[in-house]
Design a protein around this motif. Structure first.
Motif, mmCIF file in Angstrom:
data_model
loop_
_atom_site.group_PDB
_atom_site.id
_atom_site.type_symbol
_atom_site.label_atom_id
_atom_site.label_comp_id
_atom_site.label_asym_id
_atom_site.label_seq_id
_atom_site.Cartn_x
_atom_site.Cartn_y
_atom_site.Cartn_z
ATOM 1 N N TYR A 251 -4.576 -2.722 -5.587
ATOM 2 C CA TYR A 251 -3.164 -2.716 -5.157
ATOM 3 C C TYR A 251 -2.425 -3.958 -5.638
ATOM 4 O O TYR A 251 -1.479 -4.400 -4.989
ATOM 5 N N THR A 254 1.477 -3.614 -5.982
ATOM 6 C CA THR A 254 2.153 -3.621 -4.694
ATOM 7 C C THR A 254 2.196 -5.024 -4.113
ATOM 8 O O THR A 254 3.226 -5.473 -3.600
ATOM 9 N N SER A 258 5.509 -7.150 -3.333
ATOM 10 C CA SER A 258 5.755 -7.569 -1.964
ATOM 11 C C SER A 258 5.911 -9.077 -1.855
ATOM 12 O O SER A 258 6.719 -9.575 -1.071
ATOM 13 N N ALA A 283 7.262 0.274 -1.596
ATOM 14 C CA ALA A 283 5.890 0.651 -1.950
ATOM 15 C C ALA A 283 5.696 2.146 -1.778
ATOM 16 O O ALA A 283 5.084 2.816 -2.612
ATOM 17 N N SER A 287 4.638 3.930 -5.130
ATOM 18 C CA SER A 287 3.184 4.070 -5.248
ATOM 19 C C SER A 287 2.784 5.508 -5.543
ATOM 20 O O SER A 287 3.459 6.457 -5.140
ATOM 21 N N GLU A 299 -2.725 0.718 1.433
ATOM 22 C CA GLU A 299 -1.604 0.109 0.715
ATOM 23 C C GLU A 299 -0.394 -0.073 1.639
ATOM 24 O O GLU A 299 0.399 -0.988 1.472
ATOM 25 N N ALA A 303 1.435 -3.807 1.832
ATOM 26 C CA ALA A 303 2.827 -4.091 1.445
ATOM 27 C C ALA A 303 3.587 -4.880 2.510
ATOM 28 O O ALA A 303 4.097 -5.967 2.222
#
Lengths: 499, 164, 332
Positions: A251, A254, A258, A283, A287, A299, A303
């Motif tokens: 991830y 992300t 973030s 996200a 995503s 995830e 985020a």
């Protein structure tokens, strides 16, 4: 290069045995504060502030900032285990963290949350170390119009996400706005929607609404389904940490996004709460696993936690270099600085090098210490879910009552909490989404305030929201985010029709 | 949900209509309050009641749509079975009593009784366990909040008498 | 020798025991709640927490002093709470100008006469600030510019219908110039908005703007007091608080000082008030307090008893007149 030398000197200061002790004490206190609803970071730091007067200023600020880190870490724990966000910025963590815990993955969710928090904070500290003066001047460009644009963007990137019927989403969001409006109108200084009831003077505090809607509401739903919390079968050994860590690098994108959102929000200073919502929203949209968000996607924990912690850390920068706090907790820390005879502001970095770099070094070390402390406790936290429901439920209810009470020291708020609890239960059963309602309570009055401040300044002209490059860009981003969901929905519908 | 004969309960439709009406009522209250605060757009931008007024209008309008949708869909589903609701009420009612008693008895006494009741009634624990948790939790709370963090919590006659 | 020691010890003990009731008639028997009718991090909050720290550090009280923020409804929440605690000697409140402005502007059922006055701790000064990049060197220059601009220059301040806006309206009345007043949540934010050029001037308290002044970002034009401030330690470029001229000397005949005072709940006994007066006298003598006064360039006037009550009464009348003229009174 001079910065680097200063930083190493700072490490030497922070690594003095007394300061290390203070650091760990601060982290532990902070985690406790973060876990107990109502004793938020700002309150916790304010309460402990006078106790630090007899310490040297550097040790004192290390302890207080570690309480702050601890509280940021701690806020995630109750969100994941019981769906009760102890802090506003942990609300978005409940969306996927709590489902994960219900599926018996509490350990994974906690590990992901703590690790992401650390990553976010680390990113922000590195940024503070390298580009502090540059960033400070960026923060100065944010007047009311720019602030409104940021809130607008936060809102737009989050709405349109729920699968609930659109009119229910609108109703829920508007209820949030209405609740946020109760109390004193900060622009005209007059009371509104209080109907002469003195208890309504403070308006509806976000925490009380959240404790009720999420925490109590969840207990009622659990009661309906029988007497147990799901997720008691969570693995409770430390191997779960390593196992989760193996998954996390996937991830990275992300995380990076973030981190950036968090830093930006922390500096501007919009704060950690919009950062966490915005990060979650974006996200979810970008995503590949976006559709699974809300059903226990790791995830969806990464985020918001990364963004919230990055924002929380970055918020200290404008405080130090401008004397304007990026969060309520930073405001209290600021008061502390003044009491120790340190004046935050442009001169602090020049005149108080030892202090500033000691603090920055303690940000690195404090977060690392915090991560170690909370990670070793993951099995303990996960094991809480094994306590039988009929013991833990009354304890949670009592803790919620204490939390609601301690926000304003008012028993009326405890009654409100229960009302919100029943509402939360009914809303959830009837398919009203709670997240937009909560977001509206948090951002509603701030956005309205910024909007009206802008109009005061522009003599009532709406053009102020496109009057310069910065505000115009943010507004445009917001509009794109808003219409993106509409376009995407239309596109999807078109595709399903033709298919 | 679909098994209607064996287990009865309020229909989902009834509850949903009730909730929608309650929300609409809330919207009307908001509108009334906003009108009182002034809803026009003054020389210095919107006045105090401007935003809440439109928010209230939106609430009423959205509720109207929700009401219509709720009327249309009638799958005969249950909101919950009576036994389930009884479970829910077995938490709501004591909690309501607890919350109502707080200002008079103080937090500690009320919490002890509440925890003890909950554990004994719903969990059927032995008195020893019940007493340990019901007394232990408030004592720990006292130490953490009042001694450590110095956050005063509501107190009643018992605490007054003990001089805490 | 041993016997002598024992006698001396016994004598000392009786002396000590005998001395206690003579010094203090009443003492708190339980933690004292120190209500702040404003948010965490603001000026009143800072002062309350400094006092709490001083009391703890120098061991001035046997019971803890607990600071509680009750900021709802521009502080109305805190005032109503203390008003409702009649006869409770374990509750004190620190006030700012919202003691007068909040009931007048919102119409909540409260007046300072509901409380028992204890002591005035200090008065907070107000200074007219502009951005250092702007050409205005004196208050006169600036007022001239405001008149020229015809109401487009912005004055930033804390809160609505509170002290900052009252001063702004008073300036408008005195000079005929017109400002656009923009309310913000806190004084620190206002100072930064001035640095960022989002507003053209502010009337920040010294403590709110001193950091920006030292950084050379803002410029003080005049102080709203009868005489210049007494602190001559240089702050920036050889300038000290003392060097800021009074607004009166600049042709702007306005004086405004904000009360930082302590009140108790209604129906407090005389010896209870006495206890707190003594306590705050001790607080004022500590070096920490003096340092704090210097940082914020406070006016250190101290008053108790009838003098204090009289001062508050005069101030209340003045606020009522000022707010009536400005049209800030609650409509109902």
């Amino acid at each position: 290069m001079e910065e680097l030398a200063n930083l190493f000197h700072g490490f030497a200061v922070a690594l003095q045995p007394f300061n290390i002790m203070v650091m760990i004490l601060g982290i532990v206190l902070g985690v406790i504060i973060g876990v107990l609803p109502g004793l938020g970071g700002a309150n916790g730091v304010a309460i402990l502030l006078p106790l630090t007067f007899s310490m040297p200023p550097t040790s004192a600020i290390i302890m207080l900032s570690c309480i702050y880190w601890g509280a940021l870490f701690g806020g995630a724990i109750t969100s994941i285990l019981f769906n009760i966000p102890g802090e506003p910025w942990s609300v978005a963590t409940t969306f996927d963290g709590y489902p994960m815990a219900q599926q018996g993955k509490a350990g994974e969710a906690l590990t992901a949350a703590f690790t992401s928090s650390f990553v976010g904070a680390l990113f922000a500290v590195v940024m503070i170390t390298l580009v502090a003066p540059l960033v400070a001047s960026f923060a100065l460009q944010f007047g009311p119009a720019e602030k409104f644009a940021v809130y607008f963007l936060a809102f737009c990137s989050f709405v349109g996400l729920s699968k609930e019927p659109p009119f229910k989403t609108i109703a829920a969001m508007m209820i949030g706005f209405a609740l946020a409006a109760v109390g004193l109108d900060s622009i005209t200084g007059q009371l509104r929607l209080t109907f002469g009831i003195t208890e309504l003077l403070n308006g509806f505090d976000f925490l009380i609404a959240v404790i009720g809607l999420f925490g109590i509401g969840e207990i009622l739903l659990t009661m309906e389904e029988g007497l147990s919390f799901r997720g008691g079968n969570a693995k409770i050994n430390l191997r779960v940490v390593l196992h989760t860590w193996k998954e996390m690098p996937a991830y990275w994108l992300t995380s990076l996004r973030s981190c950036l959102i968090g830093c930006w929000m922390g500096i501007t200073p919009a704060g950690a709460t919009p950062a966490s919502f915005m990060s979650y929203g974006i996200a979810k949209r970008l995503s590949k696993r976006g559709k699974k968000f809300g059903h226990g996607e790791i995830e969806g924990v990464v985020a918001p936690e990364t963004a919230a912690h990055a924002a929380g850390t970055a918020a200290l920068l404008p405080m130090l270099s401008l004397g304007v706090p990026g969060s309520p907790t930073a405001a209290v820390l600021l008061g502390g600085l003044l009491i120790w005879g340190l004046q935050p502001g442009p001169m602090l970095f020049v005149e108080q090098k030892e202090f500033v770099w000691g603090l920055i070094a303690s940000m690195y070390l404090g977060n690392l210490a915090g991560l170690l402390v909370v990670l070793t406790c993951v099995p303990v936290f996960a094991a809480i879910l094994r306590i039988p429901f009929s013991i833990i439920a009354p304890l949670i209810l009592v803790l919620c009552a204490i939390g609601a009470y301690s926000v304003h020291s008012s028993t009326f708020d405890v009654v409100l909490m229960l009302v919100f609890g029943v509402l939360g239960y009914l809303f959830k059963k009837c398919g009203y989404p709670l997240a937009p309602l909560v977001l509206a309570i948090v951002l509603g009055d701030k956005a309205e305030e910024a909007f009206r401040q802008s109009l005061l300044g522009s003599q009532g002209s709406l053009a102020v929201f496109f009057s310069n490059g910065l505000v115009g860009t943010i507004m445009a981003l917001g509009l794109i985010a808003l219409f993106w969901s509409v376009i995407q929905e239309g596109y999807n519908r078109l595709r399903t029709v033709t298919a | 949900m679909s098994s209607q004969g064996r287990s009865a309960g309020p229909s989902h439709k009834t509850v949903e209509l009730g909730v929608t009406l309650a929300i609409a009522l809330f919207g009307i209250i908001v509108i009334a309050g906003s009108v009182k605060a002034g809803i026009n757009w003054g020389a210095e931008g919107p006045r105090a009641g401007f935003f809440p007024f439109y928010v209230g209008l939106f609430i009423v309008a959205a509720s109207a749509m929700n009401f219509r949708n709720a009327l249309r869909e009638d799958d005969g589903g249950l909101f919950a079975e009576w036994t389930q609701l009884r479970q829910v009420m077995s938490v709501v009612v004591p909690t309501a009593i607890y919350v109502g008693a707080l200002p008079f008895t103080g937090l500690y006494l009320a919490s002890m009784i509440f925890i003890a009741w909950f554990m004994r009634w719903l969990g059927k624990y032995g008195w020893l366990t019940v007493a340990a948790v019901a007394i232990g939790m408030p004592v720990v709370t006292y130490l953490i909040f009042e001694r450590w963090f110095m956050v005063p919590l509501p107190k009643g006659p018992v605490e007054e008498w003990l001089g805490l | 020798m041993k016997r002598f020691v024992r006698v001396a010890f016994a004598a000392g003990l009786t002396l000590a025991v005998g001395a206690i009731p003579a010094v203090a008639g009443w003492e708190p028997v339980r933690p004292v709640e120190f209500i702040v009718p404003a948010g965490t991090g603001g000026g009143a909050d800072q002062m309350a927490r400094t006092i709490q720290g001083i009391v703890t550090k120098h061991n001035l009280m046997k019971q803890p002093l607990v600071v509680i923020n009750k900021s709802g409804g521009a502080g109305g929440e805190g005032f109503l709470d203390v008003k409702a605690s009649a006869g409770n000697p374990h509750k004190i409140i620190i006030t700012l100008s919202n003691l007068f402005t909040t009931p007048l502007a919102t119409g909540i059922p409260f007046s300072w006469k509901d409380l028992t006055p204890v002591a005035m701790l200090a008065l907070d000064e107000f200074v007219l600030w502009v951005n250092a990049d702007k050409p205005y060197a004196t208050a006169k220059d600036y007022i001239e510019a405001v008149k020229q601009a015809g109401g487009t220059l912005k004055m930033g301040g804390t809160g609505s219908k509170q002290e900052d806006q009252i001063i702004t309206v008073a300036m408008e009345k005195a000079t005929g110039a017109k400002f656009t007043y923009i309310p913000y949540k806190g004084g620190g934010e206002v100072a930064v908005q001035l640095v960022g050029n989002h507003v053209d001037s502010t009337v920040n308290n010294p403590i709110e703007a001193v950091a920006q002044w030292r950084g050379g970002k803002v410029r003080p034009l005049c102080v709203f007091d009868a005489k210049p401030m007494g602190y001559d330690e240089p702050i920036t470029e050889g300038k000290a608080w003392k060097d800021i001229p009074t607004c009166k000397s600049q042709g702007l005949d306005i004086e405004y000082l904000m009360l930082r005072g302590i009140f108790m709940a209604p129906r407090a006994a005389k010896d209870q008030v006495e206890y707190y007066v003594e306590l705050f006298k001790k607080v004022r003598e500590t070096p920490d307090w003096q340092e704090f006064m210097k940082t914020g360039a406070f006016n250190t006037t101290f008053m108790t008893g009838a003098d204090y009550a009289k001062w508050v009464e005069t101030e209340e009348k003045r606020h009522e007149t000022l707010m009536k003229e400005a049209g800030f009174l609650a409509s109902n």
